[in-house]
Design a protein around this motif. Sequence first.
Motif, mmCIF file in Angstrom:
data_model
loop_
_atom_site.group_PDB
_atom_site.id
_atom_site.type_symbol
_atom_site.label_atom_id
_atom_site.label_comp_id
_atom_site.label_asym_id
_atom_site.label_seq_id
_atom_site.Cartn_x
_atom_site.Cartn_y
_atom_site.Cartn_z
ATOM 1 N N ALA A 171 -10.442 38.342 19.783
ATOM 2 C CA ALA A 171 -11.446 37.507 20.461
ATOM 3 C C ALA A 171 -11.390 37.753 21.966
ATOM 4 O O ALA A 171 -12.425 37.905 22.620
ATOM 5 C CB ALA A 171 -11.209 36.032 20.133
ATOM 6 N N LYS A 172 -10.159 37.829 22.502
ATOM 7 C CA LYS A 172 -9.994 38.085 23.947
ATOM 8 C C LYS A 172 -10.649 39.411 24.310
ATOM 9 O O LYS A 172 -11.343 39.528 25.320
ATOM 10 C CB LYS A 172 -8.503 38.117 24.319
ATOM 11 C CG LYS A 172 -7.936 36.718 24.508
ATOM 12 C CD LYS A 172 -6.467 36.772 24.902
ATOM 13 C CE LYS A 172 -5.828 35.417 24.614
ATOM 14 N NZ LYS A 172 -4.373 35.461 24.529
ATOM 15 N N ALA A 173 -10.406 40.416 23.448
ATOM 16 C CA ALA A 173 -11.004 41.737 23.706
ATOM 17 C C ALA A 173 -12.531 41.658 23.665
ATOM 18 O O ALA A 173 -13.219 42.485 24.265
ATOM 19 C CB ALA A 173 -10.496 42.741 22.677
ATOM 20 N N ASN A 174 -13.072 40.653 22.970
ATOM 21 C CA ASN A 174 -14.528 40.459 22.911
ATOM 22 C C ASN A 174 -15.036 39.591 24.073
ATOM 23 O O ASN A 174 -16.174 39.120 24.043
ATOM 24 C CB ASN A 174 -14.910 39.790 21.583
ATOM 25 C CG ASN A 174 -14.993 40.790 20.437
ATOM 26 O OD1 ASN A 174 -15.381 41.934 20.649
ATOM 27 N ND2 ASN A 174 -14.632 40.365 19.239
ATOM 28 N N GLY A 175 -14.165 39.329 25.061
ATOM 29 C CA GLY A 175 -14.595 38.595 26.257
ATOM 30 C C GLY A 175 -14.574 37.083 26.095
ATOM 31 O O GLY A 175 -15.209 36.352 26.868
ATOM 32 N N VAL A 176 -13.856 36.596 25.089
ATOM 33 C CA VAL A 176 -13.850 35.159 24.792
ATOM 34 C C VAL A 176 -12.590 34.514 25.374
ATOM 35 O O VAL A 176 -11.504 35.099 25.307
ATOM 36 C CB VAL A 176 -13.903 34.972 23.248
ATOM 37 C CG1 VAL A 176 -13.633 33.543 22.838
ATOM 38 C CG2 VAL A 176 -15.245 35.441 22.707
ATOM 39 N N ASN A 177 -12.725 33.300 25.951
ATOM 40 C CA ASN A 177 -11.542 32.549 26.398
ATOM 41 C C ASN A 177 -10.899 31.911 25.172
ATOM 42 O O ASN A 177 -11.561 31.141 24.465
ATOM 43 C CB ASN A 177 -11.933 31.421 27.360
ATOM 44 C CG ASN A 177 -12.677 31.955 28.567
ATOM 45 O OD1 ASN A 177 -12.381 33.054 29.040
ATOM 46 N ND2 ASN A 177 -13.637 31.199 29.056
ATOM 47 N N VAL A 178 -9.634 32.212 24.939
ATOM 48 C CA VAL A 178 -8.975 31.718 23.721
ATOM 49 C C VAL A 178 -7.659 31.051 24.051
ATOM 50 O O VAL A 178 -6.916 31.507 24.929
ATOM 51 C CB VAL A 178 -8.636 32.867 22.733
ATOM 52 C CG1 VAL A 178 -8.308 32.315 21.359
ATOM 53 C CG2 VAL A 178 -9.742 33.862 22.630
ATOM 54 N N SER A 179 -7.370 30.000 23.327
ATOM 55 C CA SER A 179 -6.067 29.366 23.435
ATOM 56 C C SER A 179 -5.435 29.413 22.046
ATOM 57 O O SER A 179 -6.048 28.975 21.061
ATOM 58 C CB SER A 179 -6.289 27.917 23.900
ATOM 59 O OG SER A 179 -5.101 27.219 23.828
ATOM 60 N N VAL A 180 -4.228 29.993 21.955
ATOM 61 C CA VAL A 180 -3.588 30.171 20.643
ATOM 62 C C VAL A 180 -2.809 28.904 20.301
ATOM 63 O O VAL A 180 -1.709 28.671 20.819
ATOM 64 C CB VAL A 180 -2.651 31.404 20.644
ATOM 65 C CG1 VAL A 180 -1.985 31.585 19.278
ATOM 66 C CG2 VAL A 180 -3.423 32.660 21.003
ATOM 67 N N GLN A 181 -3.406 28.051 19.490
ATOM 68 C CA GLN A 181 -2.749 26.794 19.100
ATOM 69 C C GLN A 181 -3.504 26.139 17.946
ATOM 70 O O GLN A 181 -4.618 26.530 17.610
ATOM 71 C CB GLN A 181 -2.699 25.830 20.284
ATOM 72 C CG GLN A 181 -4.075 25.467 20.837
ATOM 73 C CD GLN A 181 -3.997 24.595 22.081
ATOM 74 O OE1 GLN A 181 -2.943 24.169 22.485
ATOM 75 N NE2 GLN A 181 -5.134 24.313 22.679
ATOM 76 N N PHE A 182 -2.896 25.121 17.330
ATOM 77 C CA PHE A 182 -3.580 24.271 16.358
ATOM 78 C C PHE A 182 -4.235 23.137 17.152
ATOM 79 O O PHE A 182 -3.708 22.712 18.182
ATOM 80 C CB PHE A 182 -2.591 23.709 15.341
ATOM 81 C CG PHE A 182 -2.112 24.745 14.343
ATOM 82 C CD1 PHE A 182 -2.887 25.071 13.241
ATOM 83 C CD2 PHE A 182 -0.896 25.392 14.513
ATOM 84 C CE1 PHE A 182 -2.470 26.020 12.325
ATOM 85 C CE2 PHE A 182 -0.467 26.358 13.609
ATOM 86 C CZ PHE A 182 -1.255 26.664 12.507
ATOM 87 N N PHE A 183 -5.353 22.622 16.663
ATOM 88 C CA PHE A 183 -6.088 21.566 17.384
ATOM 89 C C PHE A 183 -5.729 20.194 16.822
ATOM 90 O O PHE A 183 -5.752 19.983 15.606
ATOM 91 C CB PHE A 183 -7.593 21.807 17.224
ATOM 92 C CG PHE A 183 -8.447 20.813 17.950
ATOM 93 C CD1 PHE A 183 -8.694 20.937 19.308
ATOM 94 C CD2 PHE A 183 -9.010 19.737 17.272
ATOM 95 C CE1 PHE A 183 -9.491 20.009 19.986
ATOM 96 C CE2 PHE A 183 -9.808 18.809 17.934
ATOM 97 C CZ PHE A 183 -10.045 18.949 19.291
ATOM 98 N N ASN A 184 -5.403 19.269 17.708
ATOM 99 C CA ASN A 184 -5.150 17.879 17.308
ATOM 100 C C ASN A 184 -5.382 16.981 18.532
ATOM 101 O O ASN A 184 -5.873 17.458 19.565
ATOM 102 C CB ASN A 184 -3.731 17.713 16.748
ATOM 103 C CG ASN A 184 -2.698 18.244 17.716
ATOM 104 O OD1 ASN A 184 -2.871 18.171 18.939
ATOM 105 N ND2 ASN A 184 -1.617 18.804 17.185
ATOM 106 N N LYS A 185 -5.004 15.713 18.425
ATOM 107 C CA LYS A 185 -5.291 14.776 19.516
ATOM 108 C C LYS A 185 -4.601 15.211 20.820
ATOM 109 O O LYS A 185 -5.214 15.185 21.897
ATOM 110 C CB LYS A 185 -4.808 13.379 19.106
ATOM 111 C CG LYS A 185 -5.289 12.303 20.026
ATOM 112 C CD LYS A 185 -4.908 10.943 19.489
ATOM 113 C CE LYS A 185 -5.311 9.867 20.491
ATOM 114 N NZ LYS A 185 -4.863 8.548 20.072
ATOM 115 N N ALA A 186 -3.333 15.642 20.701
ATOM 116 C CA ALA A 186 -2.574 16.009 21.906
ATOM 117 C C ALA A 186 -3.206 17.216 22.599
ATOM 118 O O ALA A 186 -3.374 17.227 23.826
ATOM 119 C CB ALA A 186 -1.126 16.308 21.534
#
Length: 404
Positions: free
Chosen positions: A133-148
Motif C-alpha cells: 500500500a505504501k508503495a502505491n502512495g497510501v499513508n498506512v499505519s500497521v496496527q489493529f483498529f480499536n478504541k485506543a
Amino acid sequence: MRTCRICDSALTEIMSFGDMPIANGFLTSLEEKEFLFPMTLHFCSQCYMVQLGETVPPEAMFNGNYQFVSSTSKAMADHFQGNAEEIQTRLKNVSDPFVVELGCNDGIMLKHIAQAGIRHLGIEPSANVAEMAKANGVNVSVQFFNKATAEKIKAEHGQADVICGSNVFCHIEDLNSVFEGIQVLLKDGGVLFFEDPYIYDIVKKSSFDQIYDEHVYYFSGLSVAELAKRHQLQLVDMAHQDVHGGSMRYYIQPGSQNTVTERVVEWIQKEEDIQLNDTRGYEKFKDSVNAICRDLKTMLEDIKQRGDKVIGYGATSKSTTLLNYAGIGHDLIDYISDNTPNKINKYTPGTHIPIKAYEEFQQDNARHVLLLAWNHKKEIFAKEKDFRASGGRFITFFPEVVIE
Ligand code: TYD
C-alpha cells in the motif's frame, strides 16, 4: 454453552463442519504440519448475528505473510475504483475531508483517494501488504483498529468524514471494540460503510464455502442494524454488491434520527422472508448444503470411474471449506489451476491437491473443470470460451450441481 460475541446471549449451533484447516494455509510440502480447528456455525436469536463457534487467533492468519492480495483480480480492482469514486462524490462539498480505511490491504481502493489528494489513513495489520500500500502512495499505519487506536488517530488527524472497510469487518472477532473505535473517530454527519459477504446470498444459494476461519461473522441487515444500535449508530442504507458471490454494503451514521432508505426496509423484509431471524431458516440451509456436497461428490466419482480427469479452477480460500467438508481430495481432482504466482506448486489445505500454473491447464486436454472460483464465473467463462466451444465443461455447484 457458547455466547454471542456481540450481545452475550446464548448461541444456537447451525452446522458443524468437523476439523478444518486454515482456508489460506496452502502447503509448500506435504510434510508440513497443519493447524486444524473444529469449525461450527452459530446463530444468535437475540441480535441475529451468524458467527463461527471457535476462531483461530488473528496472529495466526494476518501475520507478516498474509497471502491474500486484493489487486490480483481485474474485476475487484474495478470494483474498488468504483468505491473510491463514490467516496469522492460524497466528499465533494466537505472542506479538507479525512478518510480512514480499515484493512486497506495493498491500497487497491485508497490509492485512488491518495491520488485525488484527499487526506487519508489506511489501517492494515499485515505488514507485507501494508508495504505494498505504501508503495502505491497510501499513508498506512500497521496496527489493529480499536478504541485506543481510534483515540490516537483522532488526536493526530481529527475525526473522519468517512470510515470504510471491505471484506474486513467479518474477520474481526472483537467487533464491539471496532465499533467503539468508530464511535470515537466518526464525525457527526460522517458515514461508515463496509461490505462483506452477505448471509442472504449464502443461504439463498447454499454457498456455504464462504464459511471459513477468517470469516468470524456473516452479516445481514438484521444483525448490522442491531450492532449499530448498540454503539449509538444507525444503519441508514444498504447496497448489494455483485462481488465475492454476493456482498452487502452497509451505510451507518452516528445517532438514531437519520433518514433510513427504503432499501434497508426492503432488504430486511427479504431476509425475514427466508427466516434469517429464525433458526428454521438455517436448518433448511444445512440440508441443502449437505445435498449439494453429496451430489457433487457422486458426480466427480462417476467422472473418475470413467477414467477422465477433473481439474479444479481457482485455488480459492473458500474451496478449502467445500473440498474438506464434501470429502473431495486428490483422488477426485487431478490438480487445481491458479494464476496467483505464490500458490503455484503448493497443496490445498487439508485435501492436499496440487496447485499448478494456468499454463498447465491450457496445455491439458482435460474436459471437466470444477469451477472453484465460481465468484468469477462471468470473467472465467469469457476467458475460457474456446475450451467450452471445443466440448470442455465446467461443473458448478451453487445453488445446485450442474455441468455447463
Ligand atoms: P478469490 O476470488 O479471492 O476467492 P477467495 O476469497 O475464496 O480466495 O480467489 C480467486 C482465486 O482464483 C485466486 O487464487 C485467483 C484464481 N483465479 C484464476 O486462477 N484464474 C482466473 O481467471 C480468476 C478470475 C481467478
